[in-house]
Design a protein around this motif. Structure first.
Motif, short mmCIF file in Angstrom:
data_model
loop_
_atom_site.label_atom_id
_atom_site.label_comp_id
_atom_site.label_asym_id
_atom_site.label_seq_id
_atom_site.Cartn_x
_atom_site.Cartn_y
_atom_site.Cartn_z
N UNK A 183 -0.25 41.74 24.85
CA UNK A 183 -0.65 40.47 25.46
C UNK A 183 -0.95 39.38 24.43
N UNK A 184 -1.45 39.82 23.27
CA UNK A 184 -1.97 38.85 22.29
C UNK A 184 -0.91 37.83 21.90
N UNK A 185 0.30 38.29 21.72
CA UNK A 185 1.40 37.39 21.33
C UNK A 185 1.71 36.39 22.45
N UNK A 186 1.69 36.88 23.69
CA UNK A 186 1.95 35.99 24.83
C UNK A 186 0.89 34.91 24.92
N UNK A 187 -0.38 35.31 24.76
CA UNK A 187 -1.47 34.33 24.83
C UNK A 187 -1.26 33.27 23.74
N UNK A 188 -1.00 33.78 22.52
CA UNK A 188 -0.89 32.83 21.41
C UNK A 188 0.31 31.91 21.60
N UNK A 189 1.44 32.47 21.95
CA UNK A 189 2.65 31.64 22.11
C UNK A 189 2.47 30.59 23.20
N UNK A 190 1.80 30.98 24.29
CA UNK A 190 1.57 30.02 25.38
C UNK A 190 0.79 28.82 24.87
N UNK A 191 -0.24 29.07 24.08
CA UNK A 191 -1.05 27.97 23.54
C UNK A 191 -0.30 27.22 22.46
N UNK A 192 0.38 27.98 21.61
CA UNK A 192 1.00 27.34 20.44
C UNK A 192 2.18 26.45 20.83
N UNK A 193 2.88 26.83 21.89
CA UNK A 193 3.99 25.98 22.34
C UNK A 193 3.48 24.59 22.72
N UNK A 194 2.23 24.51 23.16
CA UNK A 194 1.64 23.20 23.49
C UNK A 194 1.12 22.52 22.22
N UNK A 195 0.49 23.30 21.34
CA UNK A 195 -0.23 22.69 20.20
C UNK A 195 0.64 22.44 18.96
N UNK A 196 1.65 23.25 18.79
CA UNK A 196 2.46 23.18 17.57
C UNK A 196 3.00 21.77 17.26
N UNK A 197 3.54 21.06 18.26
CA UNK A 197 4.04 19.71 17.94
C UNK A 197 2.97 18.80 17.34
N UNK A 198 1.72 18.97 17.77
CA UNK A 198 0.64 18.14 17.23
C UNK A 198 0.25 18.58 15.81
N UNK A 199 0.44 19.87 15.51
CA UNK A 199 0.20 20.34 14.14
C UNK A 199 1.29 19.74 13.26
N UNK A 200 2.51 19.76 13.78
CA UNK A 200 3.64 19.23 12.99
C UNK A 200 3.52 17.72 12.75
N UNK A 201 2.96 17.01 13.75
CA UNK A 201 2.86 15.55 13.59
C UNK A 201 1.59 15.16 12.84
N UNK A 202 0.74 16.14 12.52
CA UNK A 202 -0.47 15.84 11.76
C UNK A 202 -1.65 15.43 12.61
N UNK A 203 -1.50 15.44 13.93
CA UNK A 203 -2.64 15.10 14.81
C UNK A 203 -3.63 16.26 14.91
N UNK A 204 -3.14 17.45 14.68
CA UNK A 204 -4.02 18.62 14.54
C UNK A 204 -3.86 19.13 13.11
N UNK A 205 -4.99 19.22 12.41
CA UNK A 205 -4.98 19.66 11.02
C UNK A 205 -5.72 21.00 10.98
N UNK A 206 -5.25 21.93 10.17
CA UNK A 206 -5.92 23.24 10.09
C UNK A 206 -6.53 23.37 8.69
N UNK A 207 -7.79 22.97 8.52
CA UNK A 207 -8.39 22.97 7.18
C UNK A 207 -8.38 24.33 6.49
N UNK A 208 -8.44 25.43 7.25
CA UNK A 208 -8.44 26.75 6.61
C UNK A 208 -7.07 27.09 6.04
N UNK A 209 -6.08 26.27 6.33
CA UNK A 209 -4.76 26.47 5.74
C UNK A 209 -3.93 27.54 6.41
N UNK A 210 -4.39 28.06 7.56
CA UNK A 210 -3.60 29.08 8.26
C UNK A 210 -2.30 28.43 8.73
N UNK A 211 -1.19 28.98 8.27
CA UNK A 211 0.12 28.41 8.65
C UNK A 211 0.78 29.30 9.67
N UNK A 212 1.08 28.73 10.83
CA UNK A 212 1.74 29.54 11.84
C UNK A 212 3.07 28.90 12.17
#
Ligand code: BGC
Length: 374
Positions: A183-212
């Motif tokens: 399930x863990x991958x499904x949960x993450x992918x569901x959220x990341x499909x929404x959030x990833x574009x904002x990480x890519x555009x720089x509107x969401x920044x990940x200070x810990x440097x975790x790159x997904x």
């Protein structure tokens, strides 16, 4: 489903299950097996992963109760999150001639040999909540729509932060569930499909440097065994190392409530106080402690899965298997376990926020008002 309807549905199910049984027998002690396959509707083995999380206790108790009322004999076992223990428990259920096994696996890849034994003994297997991988010997899967759980968390964050309106940048810390849980991958992918574009555009920044970026990168933020204390320690590390000089975290993607509990404790210990500067924190399961945290503004939402409806659905599946009638499924494409697509029944998850705790969790009978101080 309204409470009244749900209760009626359960009663009707129990009555119809009972009618198919030659005679009924009940069992007193939990976590023990009584009766044999000849009694009542036969023996159903229920293998749950652990007692340490509230939801599995509720899941196990509800399904057990429903089946016993319908005249089935049950063996309800919890495996303390230990794979070997779960395998031994399933072996015992097979030796006791269970008709059906219901398994909420700990490690979805570790059950092939024991399920081969089940298949040889002509025992049907239902994967409960978590898919069992790499084996042809899983007949059905009943769960909530796991991808949707994550999507709802992602959309909640998107809306609360105003990301669609171009707001940002915000500091995000992502977490994922245990990597041995399908399930863990499904949960993450569901959220990341929404959030990833904002990480890519720089509107969401990940200070810990975790790159997904890659397919499997979510595992770099996964918390083994879904443990609150591990999530807490990980959040402590990130805050200590990357949030110096007054930098604040604005949003934490937590896949479930057990992680959210640890993360909230970490935030607390670092001086984050409920209020405008407290980060958005997601969750899943509507565990009691987390609902209380939502009331106290220490968690923003939870994705509620009414586990009673999952039990109801699984009891219906068992009944159909035992009667030899058609087992109801509503998804025959999503859950490929590496060996086959497992026919599945997916139930809808529901977002709960502070304002609708009463309407959703209390009025449905999931919690009493008393429990929540309402
Ligand atoms: C379940 C979640 C639960 C998690 C930890 C997942 O497989 O779907 O509801 O929070 O396991 O037990």
């Amino acid at each position: 489903m309204s409470k009244k309807f749900r209760v009626l549905a359960s009663v009707a199910l129990a009555a119809s299950l009972a009618a198919t049984s030659a005679c009924s027998s009940t069992r007193d002690a939990e976590e023990s097996t009584s009766g044999s396959s000849g009694s009542g509707g036969g023996l159903v083995g229920i293998a749950m992963p652990t007692r340490s999380l509230e939801r599995w206790n509720n899941d196990g108790a509800h399904l057990d109760d429903l089946l016993k009322k319908a005249g089935y004999t049950t063996s309800l076992q919890f495996a303390d999150n230990k794979v070997d223990q779960q395998i031994t428990q399933i072996e015992n259920m097979i030796n006791q001639n269970a008709k059906v096994l219901v398994v909420a696996s700990i490690d979805g890849t570790a059950l092939s040999p024991v399920l081969e034994k089940a298949a040889n003994a002509k025992i049907k297997v239902i994967a409960y909540d978590r898919l069992i991988n790499g084996t042809p010997n899983v007949d059905y899967y009943a769960t909530f729509d796991n991808y949707l759980v994550g999507k709802l968390q992602g959309e909640f964050i998107e809306e609360k932060l105003g990301l669609k309106d171009g707001k940002g940048p915000f500091n995000l810390e992502p977490f994922a569930g245990s990597s041995d849980d399908n399930n863990a991958k499904f949960f993450f992918n569901g959220a990341w499909d929404v959030l990833k574009p904002y990480v890519e555009s720089g509107k969401l920044v990940i200070p810990s440097g975790k790159k997904i970026a890659g397919e499997e990168d979510w595992k770099t933020v996964s918390i083994t065994g879904w443990k609150s204390e591990t999530a807490q320690a990980e959040m402590d590390n990130r805050l200590n190392s990357f949030y110096t000089g007054g930098k604040k975290v604005n949003v934490v993607l937590s896949p479930n409530d057990s992680l959210a509990l640890g993360i909230a404790q970490s935030l607390d210990s670092k001086g984050y106080k409920p209020g405008a500067d407290y980060p958005i924190l997601t969750g899943q399961d509507a565990d009691l402690a987390n609902v209380k945290n939502i009331q106290a503004d220490k968690q923003s939402m939870t994705v509620w899965k009414d586990t009673r409806t999952l039990g109801d659905q699984v009891a219906k599946m068992i009944d159909a298997i035992v009667k030899g009638t058609t087992v109801e499924v509503n998804d025959e494409k999503t859950y490929n376990n590496g060996n086959k697509v497992v026919p599945s029944y997916l139930l809808p998850p529901v977002v709960v926020v502070k304002d609708d705790i009463k309407a959703k969790l209390v009025d449905s009978g999931f919690y009493t008002a008393d429990k929540l101080g309402l």
